[in-house]
Write a protein that holds these residues in place. Sequence first.
Motif, PDB file in Angstrom:
ATOM      1  N   ARG A  49      25.622  62.062  85.668  1.00 36.46           N
ATOM      2  CA  ARG A  49      25.039  63.405  85.706  1.00 36.46           C
ATOM      3  C   ARG A  49      25.598  64.252  86.852  1.00 36.46           C
ATOM      4  NH1 ARG A  49      20.266  66.264  84.116  1.00 36.46           N
ATOM      5  NH2 ARG A  49      19.658  64.547  82.789  1.00 36.46           N
ATOM      6  N   ALA A  50      25.771  63.660  88.021  1.00 44.65           N
ATOM      7  CA  ALA A  50      26.292  64.414  89.180  1.00 44.65           C
ATOM      8  C   ALA A  50      27.696  64.951  88.897  1.00 44.65           C
ATOM      9  CB  ALA A  50      26.300  63.531  90.421  1.00 44.65           C
ATOM     10  N   LYS A  51      28.552  64.138  88.294  1.00 48.20           N
ATOM     11  CA  LYS A  51      29.913  64.570  87.970  1.00 48.20           C
ATOM     12  C   LYS A  51      29.889  65.649  86.880  1.00 48.20           C
ATOM     13  CE  LYS A  51      34.462  62.835  86.777  1.00 48.20           C
ATOM     14  NZ  LYS A  51      35.266  61.679  86.427  1.00 48.20           N
ATOM     15  N   PHE A  52      28.990  65.482  85.894  1.00 47.14           N
ATOM     16  CA  PHE A  52      28.858  66.478  84.827  1.00 47.14           C
ATOM     17  C   PHE A  52      28.446  67.831  85.402  1.00 47.14           C
ATOM     18  CE2 PHE A  52      26.066  68.776  81.906  1.00 47.14           C
ATOM     19  CZ  PHE A  52      26.932  68.989  80.844  1.00 47.14           C
ATOM     20  N   GLU A  53      27.411  67.828  86.267  1.00 48.52           N
ATOM     21  CA  GLU A  53      26.927  69.083  86.848  1.00 48.52           C
ATOM     22  C   GLU A  53      27.993  69.749  87.710  1.00 48.52           C
ATOM     23  OE1 GLU A  53      23.244  68.213  88.794  1.00 48.52           O
ATOM     24  OE2 GLU A  53      22.161  68.078  86.902  1.00 48.52           O
ATOM     25  N   LYS A  54      28.821  68.942  88.381  1.00 47.62           N
ATOM     26  CA  LYS A  54      29.895  69.490  89.218  1.00 47.62           C
ATOM     27  C   LYS A  54      30.983  70.138  88.364  1.00 47.62           C
ATOM     28  CE  LYS A  54      33.564  67.783  91.824  1.00 47.62           C
ATOM     29  NZ  LYS A  54      34.337  66.622  91.867  1.00 47.62           N
ATOM     30  N   ASN A  55      31.284  69.555  87.200  1.00 47.44           N
ATOM     31  CA  ASN A  55      32.372  70.039  86.355  1.00 47.44           C
ATOM     32  C   ASN A  55      31.929  71.044  85.291  1.00 47.44           C
ATOM     33  OD1 ASN A  55      34.348  68.518  87.663  1.00 47.44           O
ATOM     34  ND2 ASN A  55      33.889  66.721  86.419  1.00 47.44           N
ATOM     35  N   LEU A  56      30.640  71.349  85.215  1.00 45.75           N
ATOM     36  CA  LEU A  56      30.115  72.306  84.237  1.00 45.75           C
ATOM     37  C   LEU A  56      30.346  73.726  84.729  1.00 45.75           C
ATOM     38  CD1 LEU A  56      28.329  72.977  81.719  1.00 45.75           C
ATOM     39  CD2 LEU A  56      26.380  72.785  83.248  1.00 45.75           C
ATOM     40  N   LYS A  57      30.996  74.546  83.909  1.00 43.94           N
ATOM     41  CA  LYS A  57      31.179  75.959  84.256  1.00 43.94           C
ATOM     42  C   LYS A  57      29.959  76.765  83.825  1.00 43.94           C
ATOM     43  CE  LYS A  57      35.924  77.579  84.495  1.00 43.94           C
ATOM     44  NZ  LYS A  57      36.982  78.247  83.754  1.00 43.94           N
ATOM     45  N   LYS A  58      29.643  76.711  82.513  1.00 41.65           N
ATOM     46  CA  LYS A  58      28.483  77.456  82.008  1.00 41.65           C
ATOM     47  C   LYS A  58      28.082  76.937  80.637  1.00 41.65           C
ATOM     48  CE  LYS A  58      31.133  81.218  79.927  1.00 41.65           C
ATOM     49  NZ  LYS A  58      31.308  82.658  79.845  1.00 41.65           N
ATOM     50  N   VAL A  59      26.868  77.293  80.227  1.00 41.47           N
ATOM     51  CA  VAL A  59      26.364  76.955  78.898  1.00 41.47           C
ATOM     52  C   VAL A  59      26.776  78.087  77.964  1.00 41.47           C
ATOM     53  CG1 VAL A  59      24.306  76.525  77.503  1.00 41.47           C
ATOM     54  CG2 VAL A  59      24.434  75.650  79.842  1.00 41.47           C
ATOM     55  N   LEU A  60      27.536  77.755  76.916  1.00 41.55           N
ATOM     56  CA  LEU A  60      28.000  78.776  75.976  1.00 41.55           C
ATOM     57  C   LEU A  60      26.937  79.101  74.933  1.00 41.55           C
ATOM     58  CD1 LEU A  60      31.655  77.562  75.353  1.00 41.55           C
ATOM     59  CD2 LEU A  60      30.896  79.427  76.823  1.00 41.55           C
ATOM     60  N   ARG A  61      26.449  78.071  74.256  1.00 42.18           N
ATOM     61  CA  ARG A  61      25.430  78.259  73.219  1.00 42.18           C
ATOM     62  C   ARG A  61      24.311  77.255  73.469  1.00 42.18           C
ATOM     63  NH1 ARG A  61      30.265  78.560  70.588  1.00 42.18           N
ATOM     64  NH2 ARG A  61      30.212  76.425  69.851  1.00 42.18           N
ATOM     65  N   SER A  62      23.117  77.771  73.606  1.00 41.23           N
ATOM     66  CA  SER A  62      21.969  76.915  73.858  1.00 41.23           C
ATOM     67  C   SER A  62      21.300  76.548  72.537  1.00 41.23           C
ATOM     68  CB  SER A  62      20.976  77.642  74.760  1.00 41.23           C
ATOM     69  OG  SER A  62      19.849  76.849  74.975  1.00 41.23           O
ATOM     70  N   LYS A  63      20.951  75.301  72.362  1.00 39.64           N
ATOM     71  CA  LYS A  63      20.293  74.835  71.143  1.00 39.64           C
ATOM     72  C   LYS A  63      18.936  75.514  70.976  1.00 39.64           C
ATOM     73  CE  LYS A  63      19.670  71.251  68.084  1.00 39.64           C
ATOM     74  NZ  LYS A  63      20.581  70.549  67.244  1.00 39.64           N
ATOM     75  N   SER A  64      18.192  75.698  72.074  1.00 42.44           N
ATOM     76  CA  SER A  64      16.864  76.307  71.989  1.00 42.44           C
ATOM     77  C   SER A  64      16.947  77.778  71.571  1.00 42.44           C
ATOM     78  CB  SER A  64      16.127  76.183  73.314  1.00 42.44           C
ATOM     79  OG  SER A  64      16.830  76.852  74.327  1.00 42.44           O
ATOM     80  N   ALA A  65      17.986  78.486  71.991  1.00 42.47           N
ATOM     81  CA  ALA A  65      18.135  79.897  71.610  1.00 42.47           C
ATOM     82  C   ALA A  65      18.435  80.036  70.134  1.00 42.47           C
ATOM     83  CB  ALA A  65      19.238  80.550  72.427  1.00 42.47           C
ATOM     84  N   SER A  66      19.201  79.102  69.556  1.00 41.52           N
ATOM     85  CA  SER A  66      19.542  79.193  68.136  1.00 41.52           C
ATOM     86  C   SER A  66      18.363  78.798  67.254  1.00 41.52           C
ATOM     87  CB  SER A  66      20.759  78.320  67.822  1.00 41.52           C
ATOM     88  OG  SER A  66      20.465  76.961  68.057  1.00 41.52           O
ATOM     89  N   THR A  67      17.445  77.933  67.716  1.00 39.48           N
ATOM     90  CA  THR A  67      16.291  77.549  66.901  1.00 39.48           C
ATOM     91  C   THR A  67      15.195  78.586  66.976  1.00 39.48           C
ATOM     92  OG1 THR A  67      15.404  76.245  68.728  1.00 39.48           O
ATOM     93  CG2 THR A  67      16.721  75.066  67.101  1.00 39.48           C
ATOM     94  N   GLU A  68      15.142  79.376  68.065  1.00 43.40           N
ATOM     95  CA  GLU A  68      14.121  80.414  68.174  1.00 43.40           C
ATOM     96  C   GLU A  68      14.380  81.563  67.209  1.00 43.40           C
ATOM     97  OE1 GLU A  68      14.095  81.581  72.221  1.00 43.40           O
ATOM     98  OE2 GLU A  68      13.250  79.681  72.911  1.00 43.40           O
ATOM     99  N   SER A  69      15.619  81.924  66.983  1.00 42.86           N
ATOM    100  CA  SER A  69      15.951  83.027  66.087  1.00 42.86           C
ATOM    101  C   SER A  69      16.468  82.461  64.764  1.00 42.86           C
ATOM    102  CB  SER A  69      17.012  83.924  66.722  1.00 42.86           C
ATOM    103  OG  SER A  69      18.170  83.180  66.973  1.00 42.86           O
TER     104      SER A  69
END
Length: 74
Positions: A49-69
Amino acid sequence: MERKVFELGDIVLMKKPHPCGTNEMEIIRMGMDIRIKCTGCQHSVLIPRAKFEKNLKKVLRSKSASTESDGHDI
């Protein structure tokens, strides 16, 4: 530093591209380690998780946003 928010099923943009050429990944497992799947070649990788968070630039598409609409407006 602000902590990045991500959930299971999100499509994220990583700093370094996968060897196939794309740097978009889908989160398919979360815990102490995070399993991400390349959206280009479908190869999955398990990283801490620490390496993932360090290498993450941004969230492009969120699963929760697509299920709400989902188009069920009255």
